[in-house]
Design a protein around this motif. Structure first.
Motif, PDB file in Angstrom:
ATOM      1  N   PRO A   1      -3.347   2.193  -7.893  1.00 58.46           N
ATOM      2  CA  PRO A   1      -3.714   3.127  -6.813  1.00 58.46           C
ATOM      3  C   PRO A   1      -4.570   4.270  -7.333  1.00 58.46           C
ATOM      4  O   PRO A   1      -4.686   4.489  -8.547  1.00 58.46           O
ATOM      5  CB  PRO A   1      -2.360   3.625  -6.327  1.00 58.46           C
ATOM      6  CG  PRO A   1      -1.494   3.578  -7.545  1.00 58.46           C
ATOM      7  CD  PRO A   1      -1.955   2.377  -8.330  1.00 58.46           C
TER       8      PRO A   1
ATOM      9  N   LYS B   1      -3.441   0.261  -2.953  1.00 54.98           N
ATOM     10  CA  LYS B   1      -2.722  -1.005  -2.997  1.00 54.98           C
ATOM     11  C   LYS B   1      -2.171  -1.265  -4.404  1.00 54.98           C
ATOM     12  O   LYS B   1      -2.831  -0.985  -5.396  1.00 54.98           O
ATOM     13  CB  LYS B   1      -3.649  -2.147  -2.580  1.00 54.98           C
ATOM     14  CG  LYS B   1      -4.198  -2.015  -1.166  1.00 54.98           C
ATOM     15  CD  LYS B   1      -5.142  -3.155  -0.845  1.00 54.98           C
ATOM     16  CE  LYS B   1      -5.695  -3.022   0.569  1.00 54.98           C
ATOM     17  NZ  LYS B   1      -6.637  -4.129   0.895  1.00 54.98           N
TER      18      LYS B   1
ATOM     19  N   THR C   1       0.833  -1.199   0.000  1.00 55.82           N
ATOM     20  CA  THR C   1       0.000   0.000   0.000  1.00 55.82           C
ATOM     21  C   THR C   1       0.868   1.251   0.000  1.00 55.82           C
ATOM     22  O   THR C   1       1.731   1.422   0.871  1.00 55.82           O
ATOM     23  CB  THR C   1      -0.920   0.018   1.227  1.00 55.82           C
ATOM     24  OG1 THR C   1      -1.718  -1.170   1.218  1.00 55.82           O
ATOM     25  CG2 THR C   1      -1.833   1.239   1.201  1.00 55.82           C
TER      26      THR C   1
END
Length: 359
Positions: free
Chosen positions: A318, A311, A266
């Motif tokens: 993302p 992520k 992430t």
């Protein structure tokens, strides 16, 4: 009296220097006689374990390439995706230098402190199943992993620096058809590690191209310079960009943020323009348009900011959000003698909920 002074000088100045020279010569001689054995052993064991094939043209000793480290220079290195050499090599380098410290050599501990790659290419391809060719070709066989540890115990990595010079790197995503190509002039990275974290830095310059279906010319032949400092926490697998400066053509950008490698890779990245002027905007212009813009004088206050959050694992993209605005801008065409004053605008971009150009 003079004779006594000479003896004192010889004892405290020349003897240590002579001893140091003797130790250095001994270490270089030891590495010279060991280098062929180490290279052959490493290549032999790797080719037993890897699906791909590693080919080396020869080796020699280089004293000054990574001074103060003494280096083994491995020549004409190629790595193929399979045991046969019919396909194009995934990786090639004219020279690879592995640097060792003199003290380690004298103890016959061969810890690689520096790696220098020179004149070559690395071609990365991710297939439609998400498999990366270099990982598949270099995946160790499980049943020989233990044996490899025994035979290679005398040669391991304790890296403090990696240098790439005159290297081409490409990445092709077969599922999307997108391709990233970079020609690296020189990139140098440094490492400082302890039991808790790794601190690293990278400085370098490259020319990059981004290609996608439809053959957009938006991001072609762009000159990119980077100066980045990162920290990696070993326990939490958290990567943080402490200081990041990117120069794209004539525009400067600052970048900071984190990447949580323990939780689905992430990312939370933030970037902003370092110079509030039109150079930030025109740095993204296609090469042909950039040439046309040379006829113009321009000025104005430009604000450019963005974030990348979400992520990356499992092929996820993302959320990307960009905002930009201009105040008190003007353009002056030097050829036609025309001028545009009081230019102002605001803009916003996001890849939306679907993380795509459609949203």
């Amino acid at each position: 009296m003079k004779t006594r002074i000479r003896k004192i000088l010889f004892r405290f100045l020349f003897l240590p220097l002579i001893s140091l020279i003797i130790l250095a010569v001994a270490a270089i001689a030891m590495l010279y006689y060991q280098q062929q054995r180490l290279v052959k052993l490493a290549v032999k064991e790797l080719n037993k374990q890897l699906p791909g094939r590693l080919v080396v043209g020869g080796s020699s000793i280089s004293v000054f390439q990574n001074f103060p480290y003494v280096s083994i220079a491995v020549k004409d290195v190629s790595f193929y995706p399979g045991k046969l050499r019919t396909a194009r090599a995934l990786f090639e380098a004219e020279r690879i230098y592995a640097g060792f410290s003199l003290s380690d050599i004298l103890k016959q501990h061969y810890h690689v402190k520096v790696i220098f790659l020179k004149k070559g290419h690395l071609d990365l391809v991710e297939d439609k199943n998400g498999s990366l060719n270099i990982i598949e070709a270099s995946r160790l066989k499980s049943d020989t992993a233990a044996a490899a540890g025994d035979t290679s115990a005398g040669l391991d990595l304790a890296l403090k620096k990696i240098v790439l010079k005159d290297m081409g790197i490409s990445f092709l995503d077969k599922q999307s058809g997108q391709q990233f190509i970079a020609h690296i002039d020189k990139i140098q990275s440094s490492f400082v590690t302890d039991s808790l974290q790794i601190n690293a830095g990278m400085q370098g310059a490259m020319v990059v191209d981004y290609l996608r279906p439809g053959d957009s010319t938006l991001f072609r032949h762009k000159h990119l310079n980077a100066d980045i400092r990162i920290q990696y926490g070993k326990a939490g697998k958290m990567l943080s960009v402490q200081t990041g400066k990117l120069k794209l053509e004539e525009a400067l950008f600052n970048i900071t943020g984190t990447a949580d490698l323990l939780h689905d890779n992430t990312v939370d990245l933030r970037f902003a323009g370092d110079r509030p002027d039109f150079r930030q905007l025109f740095s993204f212009a296609p090469e042909q348009l950039a040439k046309e813009l040379k006829h113009f004088n321009y000025d104005g206050h430009l604000d450019f900011r963005g974030t990348v959050r979400g992520k990356l694992q499992g092929g996820n993209l993302p959320l990307i959000e960009l905002s930009f605005s201009c105040e008190n801008g003007w353009l002056h065409n030097m050829e036609t003698k025309t001028k545009l004053d009081s230019l102002a605008f605001k803009g916003y971009y996001t890849n939306g909920a679907g993380r795509s150009l459609q949203t």
